[in-house]
Design an enzyme around this catalytic site. Structure first.
Site, PDB file in Angstrom:
ATOM      1  N   ASP A  35       0.863  -1.182   0.000  1.00  0.00           N
ATOM      2  CA  ASP A  35       0.000   0.000   0.000  1.00  0.00           C
ATOM      3  C   ASP A  35       0.899   1.231   0.000  1.00  0.00           C
ATOM      4  O   ASP A  35       1.776   1.362   0.866  1.00  0.00           O
ATOM      5  CB  ASP A  35      -0.887  -0.032   1.248  1.00  0.00           C
ATOM      6  CG  ASP A  35      -1.877   1.112   1.320  1.00  0.00           C
ATOM      7  OD1 ASP A  35      -1.629   2.168   0.696  1.00  0.00           O
ATOM      8  OD2 ASP A  35      -2.891   0.971   2.021  1.00  0.00           O
ATOM      9  N   ASN A  58       4.243   6.970  -8.927  1.00  0.00           N
ATOM     10  CA  ASN A  58       3.160   7.029  -9.905  1.00  0.00           C
ATOM     11  C   ASN A  58       1.823   6.561  -9.342  1.00  0.00           C
ATOM     12  O   ASN A  58       0.819   6.588 -10.035  1.00  0.00           O
ATOM     13  CB  ASN A  58       3.556   6.158 -11.115  1.00  0.00           C
ATOM     14  CG  ASN A  58       2.667   6.357 -12.308  1.00  0.00           C
ATOM     15  OD1 ASN A  58       2.348   7.480 -12.687  1.00  0.00           O
ATOM     16  ND2 ASN A  58       2.240   5.257 -12.913  1.00  0.00           N
ATOM     17  N   TYR A 124      -8.927  15.520  -6.046  1.00  0.00           N
ATOM     18  CA  TYR A 124      -7.885  15.153  -6.994  1.00  0.00           C
ATOM     19  C   TYR A 124      -7.036  16.358  -7.385  1.00  0.00           C
ATOM     20  O   TYR A 124      -5.801  16.295  -7.385  1.00  0.00           O
ATOM     21  CB  TYR A 124      -8.523  14.526  -8.231  1.00  0.00           C
ATOM     22  CG  TYR A 124      -7.531  14.019  -9.247  1.00  0.00           C
ATOM     23  CD1 TYR A 124      -6.850  12.826  -9.031  1.00  0.00           C
ATOM     24  CD2 TYR A 124      -7.282  14.712 -10.428  1.00  0.00           C
ATOM     25  CE1 TYR A 124      -5.935  12.333  -9.962  1.00  0.00           C
ATOM     26  CE2 TYR A 124      -6.375  14.234 -11.358  1.00  0.00           C
ATOM     27  CZ  TYR A 124      -5.704  13.053 -11.127  1.00  0.00           C
ATOM     28  OH  TYR A 124      -4.801  12.582 -12.051  1.00  0.00           O
ATOM     29  N   LYS A 128      -3.044  16.881  -6.598  1.00  0.00           N
ATOM     30  CA  LYS A 128      -2.051  16.995  -7.660  1.00  0.00           C
ATOM     31  C   LYS A 128      -1.312  18.330  -7.613  1.00  0.00           C
ATOM     32  O   LYS A 128      -0.146  18.418  -8.029  1.00  0.00           O
ATOM     33  CB  LYS A 128      -2.711  16.774  -9.022  1.00  0.00           C
ATOM     34  CG  LYS A 128      -3.190  15.328  -9.228  1.00  0.00           C
ATOM     35  CD  LYS A 128      -2.054  14.323  -9.042  1.00  0.00           C
ATOM     36  CE  LYS A 128      -2.465  12.912  -9.400  1.00  0.00           C
ATOM     37  NZ  LYS A 128      -1.354  11.940  -9.247  1.00  0.00           N
ATOM     38  N   VAL A 157      -5.628  10.441 -20.165  1.00  0.00           N
ATOM     39  CA  VAL A 157      -4.899   9.285 -20.675  1.00  0.00           C
ATOM     40  C   VAL A 157      -5.884   8.176 -21.023  1.00  0.00           C
ATOM     41  O   VAL A 157      -6.707   7.777 -20.189  1.00  0.00           O
ATOM     42  CB  VAL A 157      -3.880   8.773 -19.644  1.00  0.00           C
ATOM     43  CG1 VAL A 157      -3.109   7.587 -20.206  1.00  0.00           C
ATOM     44  CG2 VAL A 157      -2.918   9.885 -19.234  1.00  0.00           C
TER      45      VAL A 157
END
Length: 232
Positions: A35, A58, A124, A128, A157
């Protein structure tokens, strides 16, 4: 990303919380279940490695798609934990070995959401943006030791993860999935989504001698975002 580094001559260690995902990795890769938010597990994993030339942090999750007033606190915390704490823990425990060797590259995955923000994606986008702040700090701290740090900001993506985002955003905006897809693609100069290989190729470049003085940079791989929130 691992395949691109392997093709460039690197040995690959890959970590995922999903054992099934690891099972699909090519023979010869070192595969570890962990994790990204478990400090003891990350520390133990890095201790097992002979050394780290390149760290690619990543791990990430998309988080909820909803107006900020509808975001549950536990969803906010989960998104921040994986996206920010995961990158922090990886860098924290990789840094001592890199400093001892006097070389290394740290590559964090942010997002175009970390440059522009996105409506209905507060956890999110905030996570980021935080990743970029972490990267800038790492570049300052680690630069004197010969270590570079950069952040890649992918646009939309192609893949299963983005499909989930498209479906949830379609519900949030009262649009069809295809309309949301067209909006994302149409918001870029190149009128298209990027592919995982585009992100991988940039990571390999940032790890290479060709980028030996590239550090502290936020590099978008997105076909040039003109409008982060096109409304069709």
């Amino acid at each position: 990303m691992g395949a691109a580094f392997e093709a460039a001559g690197y040995g690959v260690w890959i970590t995922d919380i999903d054992q099934k995902a690891l099972a699909d990795c090519p023979y010869g890769w070192q595969r570890c279940t962990a994790d990204a938010t478990d400090e003891a597990a990350i520390q133990e994993l890095i201790t097992r490695m002979p050394h780290i030339d390149v760290l690619c942090a990543n791990a990430g999750i998309a988080g909820p798609t909803a107006p900020v007033e509808e975001v549950a606190l536990e969803d906010w915390r989960a998104c921040m934990a994986v996206n920010v704490e995961g990158a922090f823990l990886a860098a924290k425990h990789a840094a001592p070995g890199m400093k001892a060797r006097g070389t290394g590259a740290v590559i964090l995955t942010s997002s175009t959401a970390g440059i522009y923000g996105y409506p209905n994606r507060a956890p999110y986008a905030a996570a980021k943006w935080a990743v970029i702040g972490l990267m800038k700090t790492l570049a300052m701290e680690l630069g004197p030791h010969g270590i570079r740090a950069n952040a890649i900001c992918p646009g939309a993506v192609e893949g299963d993860r983005m499909e989930g985002v498209l479906e949830r955003e379609a519900v949030a905006k009262g649009m069809t999935r295809d309309a949301v897809y067209a909006g994302y693609a149409g918001g870029t100069s190149m009128q298209r989504f990027v592919e995982a290989r585009d992100i991988a190729n940039m990571a390999v470049f940032l790890a290479s001698e060709g980028a030996r003085l590239v550090s502290g940079q936020v590099i978008a791989v997105d076909g040039h975002t003109e409008n982060p929130d096109p409304k069709l």
